[in-house]
Write a protein that holds these residues in place. Structure first.
Motif, PDB file in Angstrom:
ATOM      1  N   ILE A 173       0.835  -1.206   0.000  1.00 38.60           N
ATOM      2  CA  ILE A 173       0.000   0.000   0.000  1.00 38.60           C
ATOM      3  C   ILE A 173       0.867   1.252   0.000  1.00 38.60           C
ATOM      4  O   ILE A 173       0.671   2.174  -0.790  1.00 38.60           O
ATOM      5  CB  ILE A 173      -0.941  -0.004   1.216  1.00 38.60           C
ATOM      6  CG1 ILE A 173      -1.996  -1.090   1.054  1.00 38.60           C
ATOM      7  CG2 ILE A 173      -1.608   1.354   1.394  1.00 38.60           C
ATOM      8  CD1 ILE A 173      -2.808  -1.334   2.312  1.00 38.60           C
ATOM      9  N   LEU A 174       1.841   1.285   0.892  1.00 40.69           N
ATOM     10  CA  LEU A 174       2.682   2.481   1.028  1.00 40.69           C
ATOM     11  C   LEU A 174       3.611   2.652  -0.168  1.00 40.69           C
ATOM     12  O   LEU A 174       4.037   3.765  -0.458  1.00 40.69           O
ATOM     13  CB  LEU A 174       3.500   2.403   2.323  1.00 40.69           C
ATOM     14  CG  LEU A 174       2.671   2.340   3.612  1.00 40.69           C
ATOM     15  CD1 LEU A 174       3.590   2.277   4.826  1.00 40.69           C
ATOM     16  CD2 LEU A 174       1.742   3.542   3.719  1.00 40.69           C
ATOM     17  N   TYR A 175       3.920   1.555  -0.846  1.00 40.19           N
ATOM     18  CA  TYR A 175       4.846   1.637  -1.971  1.00 40.19           C
ATOM     19  C   TYR A 175       4.138   1.920  -3.294  1.00 40.19           C
ATOM     20  O   TYR A 175       4.687   2.594  -4.163  1.00 40.19           O
ATOM     21  CB  TYR A 175       5.633   0.334  -2.089  1.00 40.19           C
ATOM     22  CG  TYR A 175       6.877   0.458  -2.945  1.00 40.19           C
ATOM     23  CD1 TYR A 175       8.096   0.809  -2.389  1.00 40.19           C
ATOM     24  CD2 TYR A 175       6.822   0.226  -4.323  1.00 40.19           C
ATOM     25  CE1 TYR A 175       9.228   0.939  -3.171  1.00 40.19           C
ATOM     26  CE2 TYR A 175       7.951   0.354  -5.109  1.00 40.19           C
ATOM     27  CZ  TYR A 175       9.156   0.700  -4.522  1.00 40.19           C
ATOM     28  OH  TYR A 175      10.276   0.836  -5.310  1.00 40.19           O
ATOM     29  N   MET A 176       2.901   1.415  -3.451  1.00 37.83           N
ATOM     30  CA  MET A 176       2.280   1.408  -4.769  1.00 37.83           C
ATOM     31  C   MET A 176       1.180   2.445  -4.971  1.00 37.83           C
ATOM     32  O   MET A 176       0.903   2.818  -6.108  1.00 37.83           O
ATOM     33  CB  MET A 176       1.689   0.022  -5.049  1.00 37.83           C
ATOM     34  CG  MET A 176       2.710  -1.094  -5.165  1.00 37.83           C
ATOM     35  SD  MET A 176       3.910  -0.851  -6.489  1.00 37.83           S
ATOM     36  CE  MET A 176       2.830  -0.802  -7.923  1.00 37.83           C
ATOM     37  N   THR A 177       0.498   2.890  -3.928  1.00 35.64           N
ATOM     38  CA  THR A 177      -0.692   3.721  -4.125  1.00 35.64           C
ATOM     39  C   THR A 177      -0.318   5.183  -4.345  1.00 35.64           C
ATOM     40  O   THR A 177       0.617   5.702  -3.738  1.00 35.64           O
ATOM     41  CB  THR A 177      -1.648   3.618  -2.926  1.00 35.64           C
ATOM     42  OG1 THR A 177      -0.946   3.970  -1.731  1.00 35.64           O
ATOM     43  CG2 THR A 177      -2.157   2.195  -2.793  1.00 35.64           C
TER      44      THR A 177
END
Length: 565
Positions: free
Chosen positions: A452-456
């Motif tokens: 979540i923290l890397y991709m969104t």
């Protein structure tokens, strides 16, 4: 066995940390800044023109900006309401979200800027540009048919332009641009109509053709929607499509075609995508032009005499927006990366977690604070499991001398050793895998939050405080990665271990390796890791100080030792 595991972990970290860096040093993968600068520089160059050509009369659409560039090409007939085109004309459409330029040469998209998103270049921040300008490739919405001569004519012709309401706002919520071309000699006739909305990245497209046989291929253009090719530690960049309700994400070696009912076809990177949603798509064709250049087109075969109808979305990977289409576009966001076969499990955890993250942010309005609060909540949720894991490791540490003694005593009799170890664990009520099992149960949550923290895109351009202006890029002063490394060392010192002193020293290499690895990770992800490490240290301190009190000296054992002496 433990020594082999340590060597494996160290080598894995070296490969992970060095692979992306090596590719960039060799020039195989460009950095985000280089890629953005290349596109900006290319877009600033004038389009290929021939001097001395007469300029056509300016368009007079309501609020529209149209300019001629003097390009030589075939001229179509004049139809009522159109403008004669003896030169290339650029029509500009502007909304609160977009600034789009269309060219009447081929009736395609020339530029597509996202006004609410920017990218860093050598000349400073610039709006995100989704149209690839690095080569002479057909632009987005270019047409192709089985007749190559007709295809060249479609793509090179100067269409007549008719537009209405192209500076859109709440008072003028919709606008339309129509490109028309007719050649009486060949019998070829084309009409493209594009409908825009002021509050949407979605465009309605309708194509009518005469004088062509077979299906019509609508091109997505080359790298349309890809601005950071090769950037990212996880996630797939390039073509994606849903055909017969099955999503496929891969870049072919040369060309590839998927036939069936086409729900959508897209070109994507980590944060952005362009996607064509046809009403009657029959196939998706993908072509790899070069190492980092791909094109895609959708084949449409409408009933005789019927127009080709489709929708074009070109914008950010905003989860709610993509989900609102109800055709699976939200799955282009890679929530499910982990190890082979576990995507569904991680995705099942990630989507509710992502919803919680955004709910907290509606209160805090600061994703840095949101990450800290969410990490605290997760830590409290798993506190009982972590307590059991810590207790198991403590128990194993207590009986470790007896384990070593048995290993030495029965080193030549593996079967007897296993029986004695089982008896030892049973007598002391110790589970040798008790320290690992709780960690395994927590793994899907931690990996889901990592994704979540890397991709969104929600963290893109989201500030935290002071020097951290964007949680989606690395900490510019490396403060968070250094703090993370220090907390890992402290955490290792406090965690009970059954390793011998030499192996324990080798394990101290891991925080150093991870620190260098996290120098390239987004600040939001490192902030989560720092917060998690800090909370773990606090939990271990409280557990050691108030729960597992160190036992006093065994007076009986001391007396026996004195008697024997």
């Amino acid at each position: 066995m433990e020594r082999r595991v340590i060597i494996f972990l160290v080598l894995s970290l070296i490969i992970v940390a060095g692979y992306d860096y090596l590719l960039k040093q060799l020039g195989i993968v460009p950095s985000a800044t280089e890629e953005a600068a290349r596109q900006v520089d290319s877009s600033e160059k004038p389009s290929s023109t021939m001097e001395g050509q007469p300029a056509g009369p300016p368009a007079t659409g309501s609020g529209a900006e149209t300019k001629a560039t003097g390009s030589e090409a075939r001229t179509g007939d004049i139809s009522p309401g159109g403008h004669e085109s003896s030169a290339e004309q650029i029509v500009t459409i502007e909304t609160d979200l977009l600034k789009v330029e269309l060219t009447n040469k081929g009736g395609v998209i020339k530029t597509w800027q996202l006004k609410r998103y920017s990218t860093e270049t050598q000349t400073g921040p610039q709006p995100v540009q989704l149209v690839y300008r690095g080569g002479q490739f057909p632009g987005p919405l270019s047409l192709r048919v089985s007749d190559e001569a007709a295809t060249r004519e479609m793509q090179q012709a100067l269409y007549r332009v008719e537009e209405t309401g192209l500076r859109l706002d709440p008072g003028h919520p919709t606008g339309r641009v129509t490109f028309t071309y007719r050649n009486p000699k060949s019998g070829l006739a084309i009409q493209k109509t594009l409908g825009f909305r002021h509050d949407s990245y979605l465009v309605d497209v309708e194509v009518k053709t005469e004088g062509v046989q077979g299906p019509v291929n609508v091109g997505m253009g080359t790298n349309f929607g890809i601005i950071e090719w090769g950037e990212g530690f996880i996630g797939l960049i390039g073509p994606a499509s849903m055909v017969d309700d099955k999503i496929e994400k891969e870049t072919p070696e040369q060309e590839a075609e998927r036939s069936g009912t086409v729900q959508w076809a897209a070109l994507q990177d980590k944060y952005f995508l362009s996607v064509i949603i046809p009403s009657q798509g029959t196939a998706v064709q993908v072509k790899k032009e070069s190492e980092r250049v791909v094109s895609s087109q959708v084949k449409v075969a409408p009933p005789a005499g019927q127009p080709v109808k489709l929708q074009l979305y070109a914008g950010p990977k905003e989860y709610d927006t993509l989900r609102s289409f109800q055709i699976g576009l939200e799955d282009t966001i890679d929530f499910g990366w982990f190890i082979y076969g576990s995507w569904s499990l991680v995705k099942m955890v990630a989507k509710p977690l992502f919803s919680v993250l955004r709910t907290i942010n509606e209160v805090t309005h600061n994703y840095g604070v949101t990450i800290i609060l969410l990490t605290v909540c997760i830590k409290l949720l798993f506190a009982p499991l972590q307590y059991k894991s810590y207790k198991s490791m403590k128990d194993m540490q207590v009986i470790q001398p007896k384990v070593l003694a048995l290993q030495e005593k029965y080193k030549d009799d593996r079967e007897r050793l296993n029986k004695e170890l089982i008896k030892l664990y049973r007598d002391h009520k110790v589970n040798p895998v008790g320290g690992c099992l709780p960690m395994v149960l927590q793994m899907p949550v931690f990996v889901a939050l990592f994704n979540i923290l890397y991709m969104t895109i929600d963290l893109r351009q989201a500030p935290f405080f002071l020097w951290i202006k964007d949680l989606s890029v690395p900490d510019p002063f490396y403060v968070l990665p250094v703090i993370m490394g220090a907390t890992m060392v402290l955490q290792q010192k406090m965690t009970p271990t059954t390793l011998d002193p030499t192996q324990a020293k080798v394990m101290l290499i891991l925080p150093v390796m991870l620190t260098f690895l996290f120098l390239t990770f987004p600040a939001g992800l490192v902030l989560y890791w720092v917060t998690n490490n800090t909370l773990t240290i606090v939990q271990q301190f409280v557990t050691d100080r108030f729960i597992f009190k160190r036992p006093g000296p065994d007076k009986t054992a001391a007396a026996e030792a004195a008697t024997q002496a």
